[in-house]
Scaffold this active site. Structure first.
Site, short mmCIF file in Angstrom:
data_model
loop_
_atom_site.label_atom_id
_atom_site.label_comp_id
_atom_site.label_asym_id
_atom_site.label_seq_id
_atom_site.Cartn_x
_atom_site.Cartn_y
_atom_site.Cartn_z
N ASN A 234 0.87 -1.17 0.00
CA ASN A 234 0.00 0.00 0.00
C ASN A 234 0.91 1.23 0.00
O ASN A 234 1.42 1.63 1.04
CB ASN A 234 -0.88 -0.05 1.25
CG ASN A 234 -1.80 1.14 1.37
OD1 ASN A 234 -1.75 2.06 0.55
ND2 ASN A 234 -2.64 1.14 2.40
N ARG B 295 -2.79 -2.07 -3.20
CA ARG B 295 -3.97 -1.25 -2.94
C ARG B 295 -3.92 -0.04 -3.87
O ARG B 295 -2.92 0.67 -3.92
CB ARG B 295 -3.96 -0.77 -1.49
CG ARG B 295 -5.13 0.12 -1.23
CD ARG B 295 -5.07 0.78 0.10
NE ARG B 295 -6.23 1.62 0.27
CZ ARG B 295 -6.24 2.74 0.95
NH1 ARG B 295 -5.15 3.16 1.56
NH2 ARG B 295 -7.33 3.44 1.06
N HIS C 177 -12.75 2.98 0.87
CA HIS C 177 -12.76 1.94 1.92
C HIS C 177 -13.49 0.68 1.47
O HIS C 177 -13.99 -0.08 2.29
CB HIS C 177 -13.48 2.41 3.22
CG HIS C 177 -12.79 3.51 3.96
ND1 HIS C 177 -13.49 4.40 4.74
CD2 HIS C 177 -11.49 3.84 4.07
CE1 HIS C 177 -12.65 5.26 5.29
NE2 HIS C 177 -11.42 4.94 4.89
N GLY D 173 -12.01 4.97 11.22
CA GLY D 173 -10.57 5.03 11.51
C GLY D 173 -10.16 6.49 11.49
O GLY D 173 -10.92 7.35 11.95
N ASN D 174 -8.98 6.79 10.92
CA ASN D 174 -8.67 8.20 10.71
C ASN D 174 -9.61 8.77 9.66
O ASN D 174 -10.13 9.86 9.79
CB ASN D 174 -7.21 8.36 10.30
CG ASN D 174 -6.30 8.22 11.50
OD1 ASN D 174 -6.54 8.84 12.54
ND2 ASN D 174 -5.28 7.39 11.39
N ARG E 192 -10.72 15.49 8.68
CA ARG E 192 -11.55 15.90 7.53
C ARG E 192 -12.94 16.28 8.02
O ARG E 192 -13.47 15.64 8.92
CB ARG E 192 -11.66 14.75 6.52
CG ARG E 192 -10.36 14.42 5.83
CD ARG E 192 -10.52 13.24 4.90
NE ARG E 192 -9.57 12.20 5.22
CZ ARG E 192 -9.70 10.93 4.82
NH1 ARG E 192 -10.73 10.56 4.09
NH2 ARG E 192 -8.78 10.03 5.15
N CYS F 3 -8.81 9.71 18.62
CA CYS F 3 -9.98 9.45 19.45
C CYS F 3 -9.60 9.11 20.90
O CYS F 3 -10.31 9.48 21.83
CB CYS F 3 -10.78 8.32 18.80
SG CYS F 3 -12.34 8.02 19.56
N GLY G 149 -10.25 1.42 13.63
CA GLY G 149 -9.63 1.67 14.94
C GLY G 149 -10.61 2.20 15.98
O GLY G 149 -10.62 1.76 17.13
N GLY H 174 -14.14 2.25 15.59
CA GLY H 174 -15.30 1.35 15.64
C GLY H 174 -15.04 0.07 16.43
O GLY H 174 -15.90 -0.44 17.14
N GLU H 175 -13.80 -0.43 16.32
CA GLU H 175 -13.47 -1.69 17.00
C GLU H 175 -13.16 -1.50 18.48
O GLU H 175 -13.29 -2.43 19.27
CB GLU H 175 -12.23 -2.33 16.34
CG GLU H 175 -12.50 -2.84 14.94
CD GLU H 175 -11.21 -3.11 14.17
OE1 GLU H 175 -10.19 -3.46 14.79
OE2 GLU H 175 -11.24 -2.99 12.93
N GLU I 29 -8.26 -5.36 5.76
CA GLU I 29 -8.22 -5.00 4.33
C GLU I 29 -7.11 -5.76 3.61
O GLU I 29 -7.26 -6.12 2.44
CB GLU I 29 -7.98 -3.48 4.21
CG GLU I 29 -9.20 -2.69 4.65
CD GLU I 29 -8.90 -1.24 4.97
OE1 GLU I 29 -8.40 -0.98 6.08
OE2 GLU I 29 -9.17 -0.38 4.14
P1 ADP Z 1 -6.46 4.29 9.68
O1 ADP Z 1 -7.68 4.89 9.06
O2 ADP Z 1 -5.26 5.17 9.58
O3 ADP Z 1 -6.22 2.85 9.29
P2 ADP Z 1 -7.21 3.19 12.26
O4 ADP Z 1 -8.28 2.29 11.71
O5 ADP Z 1 -6.00 2.57 12.84
O6 ADP Z 1 -6.78 4.31 11.23
O7 ADP Z 1 -7.92 4.10 13.39
C1 ADP Z 1 -7.23 5.12 14.03
C2 ADP Z 1 -8.19 5.73 15.08
O8 ADP Z 1 -8.57 4.68 15.99
C3 ADP Z 1 -7.56 6.83 15.91
O9 ADP Z 1 -8.48 7.90 16.07
C4 ADP Z 1 -7.35 6.15 17.26
O10 ADP Z 1 -7.42 7.07 18.31
C5 ADP Z 1 -8.54 5.21 17.30
N1 ADP Z 1 -8.33 4.16 18.31
C6 ADP Z 1 -7.42 3.16 18.32
N2 ADP Z 1 -7.49 2.47 19.50
C7 ADP Z 1 -8.47 3.05 20.24
C8 ADP Z 1 -9.03 2.81 21.54
N3 ADP Z 1 -8.59 1.82 22.30
N4 ADP Z 1 -10.04 3.61 21.94
C9 ADP Z 1 -10.48 4.61 21.18
N5 ADP Z 1 -10.01 4.90 19.95
C10 ADP Z 1 -9.02 4.13 19.48
#
Ligand code: ADP
Length: 393
Positions: free
Chosen positions: A9, A86, A175, A205-206, A236, A279, A326, A328-329, A381
Site C-alpha cells: 500500500n 492497494r 474503503h 478510523g482516521n 476531515r 480518538c 480503529g 469502531g473496534e 483490508e
Molecule cells: P487508519 O484509518 O489510519 O487505518 P485506524 O483504523 O487505525 O486508522 O484508526 C485510528 C483511530 O482509531 C484513531 O483515532 C485512534 O485514536 C482510534 N483508536 C485506536 N485504538 C483506540 C481505543 N482503544 N479507543 C479509542 N479509539 C481508538
C-alpha cells in the site's frame, strides 16, 4: 501449500507492506516505511512477532524503501505467489481487482486527476515492485470497486448531468475493501449467503465511512467524489454546505488549495476539539471535562447516527449494523453514544458486551431484546487484497 501474497500500500510518503496467507489471513510480516522524502524517513516491521527498526537514508525515496522491503521479504524464506497492490481510485472502469498490464497502469494514471496524491503513489509502487518482482502477477485492488453497484440515485449529485457525462463527477466511495471484508465476515457469522446479507457497516478510523449494503451489494456510501464527504473524520470535515469553500476563500483571502488543506487536514475531530484528531486522546480529555473533546465526540456520533438512520431507508432487509476500524473496534464510548440515538427504534446495547468488544474481539454488542443486532468486527483490508490477488496466481 500456503498461498502467501505480498500486499503493498504505497501512499504519498509511506509504504505499508505485509505478507499475508491468502487462505487464513495470517500475517507473517507487517511493516511500514514512513516519512519518505523527508529528513526522518524510517522503516519498521514485525516478523513472526519480533519488532525491528531499519535505518533509511535521509530523504529516502519509495524505490529505496521498496529495495529494503524486498531484502526483508527475501530473508523470510517465503515464496510469494502474487503481489496485491492497494489502489485508491479505479473510476468506473474497475468493478473488481485487475491483473496489472499496460492498460491498467494507464487507467490508474488517468484516474489520478481524481485522486492525485493517492493514485500516483500507488502507480509508483506498482511500477517499482514490477521491476523487483518481474515474474509474479501484480494485481491492483481498488478502494472504489465495491461501490460500482450503487444505483444512479445514490451515486449522482444533483448537478448538471453533463458534469457526470463529461467529467465523471459522481460519488465513487472509498474503503471498499474494508466494507467488503465486513460483508463477507457478517455472512459467515450470520450463517447465510453473501447475496442474502444486508448490513450497514461503519468503518471508523482516521478516515470514516458508512455503507449501506443490501443483499450483498453496496447501495449507498458516505464518501463521495473524494474521501472528504460524509462523516466527521480525524482531520476531515465531512459534509458541509457546498457554498462554504468559495465563501472561505473570499473571507480568509486564501487559495482553493489552502481551503482544501483546511477542510482535509485541520477540520474534523481536530478542528472541533482544538486538541487532537486521535480518538483516544479525546476520550481521555473528555473524561477530564475538556469541552472541545466532549463537543467533538458529540458531533462525530450525531453525524454517524444520522447516516446510519438514513441508510435504514436504503436497506429494507437489514440484518445488522456493524462497527469496524480503529475507533469502531475499540471505542465503546463512540458506539454507546451513537447507538443512544436509536433507543426509540428499540436498539438496546448490552453494556458489558459493548465494553468488552475491543482489541480484535468481534461479536454482538446488543441486548437480546434489541430490535436490531449490532456487531463489532475487526476489519482486515490486507486479507481482502491478498485473497483477490491470489486468484490471479
Ligand atoms: P487508519 O484509518 O489510519 O487505518 P485506524 O483504523 O487505525 O486508522 O484508526 C485510528 C483511530 O482509531 C484513531 O483515532 C485512534 O485514536 C482510534 N483508536 C485506536 N485504538 C483506540 C481505543 N482503544 N479507543 C479509542 N479509539 C481508538
Amino acid at each position: 501449500m500456503k498461498k502467501e501474497v505480498i500486499v503493498l500500500n504505497c501512499g504519498s510518503s509511506s509504504v505499508k507492506f505485509a505478507i499475508i496467507d491468502a487462505q487464513t489471513g495470517e500475517a507473517g510480516l507487517t511493516g511500514i516505511a514512513e516519512s519518505l522524502g523527508n529528513k526522518n524517513a524510517s522503516l519498521s516491521y514485525k516478523l513472526n512477532g519480533h519488532k525491528e527498526q531499519v535505518a533509511l537514508s535521509e530523504n529516502a525515496s519509495h524505490s529505496e524503501a521498496l529495495n529494503v522491503i524486498q531484502s526483508i521479504i527475501s530473508r523470510t524464506g517465503v515464496t510469494p505467489i502474487a503481489i496485491g497492490h492497494r489502489v485508491v481510485h479505479g473510476g468506473e472502469k474497475f468493478t473488481q481487482a485487475a491483473l496489472v498490464d499496460d492498460s491498467v497502469l494507464k487507467a490508474i494514471e488517468d484516474y489520478a486527476s481524481m485522486a492525485p496524491l493517492h493514485n500516483m503513489a500507488n502507480l509508483k509502487g506498482i511500477v517499482t515492485a514490477q521491476q523487483a518482482y518481474p515474474d509474479l502477477p501484480h494485481v491492483a485492488v481498488f478502494d472504489t470497486a465495491f461501490f460500482q453497484t450503487l444505483p444512479e440515485k445514490a451515486y449522482l449529485y444533483a448537478l448538471p448531468k453533463s458534469l457526470y457525462r463529461e467529467h465523471g463527477i459522481r460519488r465513487y466511495g472509498f474503503h471498499g475493501t474494508s466494507h467488503k471484508f465486513i460483508l463477507d465476515s457478517m455472512a459467515t457469522m450470520l450463517n447465510q449467503r453473501i447475496e442474502e446479507t444486508s448490513i450497514i457497516s461503519a468503518h471508523l478510523g482516521n478516515g470514516c465511512s458508512v455503507s449501506a449494503i443490501e443483499n450483498g451489494r453496496a447501495v449507498d456510501t458516505s464518501l463521495g467524489f473524494s474521501p472528504l464527504e460524509g462523516l466527521v473524520m480525524g482531520t476531515r470535515c465531512g459534509d458541509i454546505d457546498p457554498s462554504l469553500p468559495g465563501t472561505l476563500q473570499k473571507k480568509l483571502g486564501k487559495s482553493a488549495d489552502e481551503i482544501s488543506d483546511l477542510l482535509n487536514k485541520q477540520s474534523g475531530l481536530l478542528g472541533i476539539s482544538e486538541l487532537s484528531n486521535d480518538c483516544r486522546t479525546l476520550e481521555d480529555a473528555a473524561q477530564q471535562g475538556h469541552e472541545g473533546a466532549l463537543l467533538a465526540i458529540e458531533l462525530f456520533c450525531y453525524r454517524l447516527a444520522k447516516y446510519i438512520a438514513g441508510y435504514m431507508v436504503a436497506v429494507p432487509t437489514l440484518n445488522a449494523i456493524v462497527f469496524t476500524g480503529g475507533i469502531g473496534e475499540n471505542s465503546s464510548l463512540i458506539r454507546q453514544t451513537t447507538l443512544g440515538y436509536f433507543a426509540h427504534f428499540g436498539i438496546t446495547l448490552d453494556e458489558q458486551k459493548n465494553d468488552a468488544a475491543r482489541f480484535g474481539h468481534s461479536g454482538q454488542i446488543t441486548a437480546t431484546n434489541s430490535t436490531m443486532p449490532v456487531y463489532v468486527v475487526p476489519t482486515n483490508e490486507e486479507w481482502v487484497i491478498a485473497s483477490e490477488a491470489a486468484t490471479f496466481a
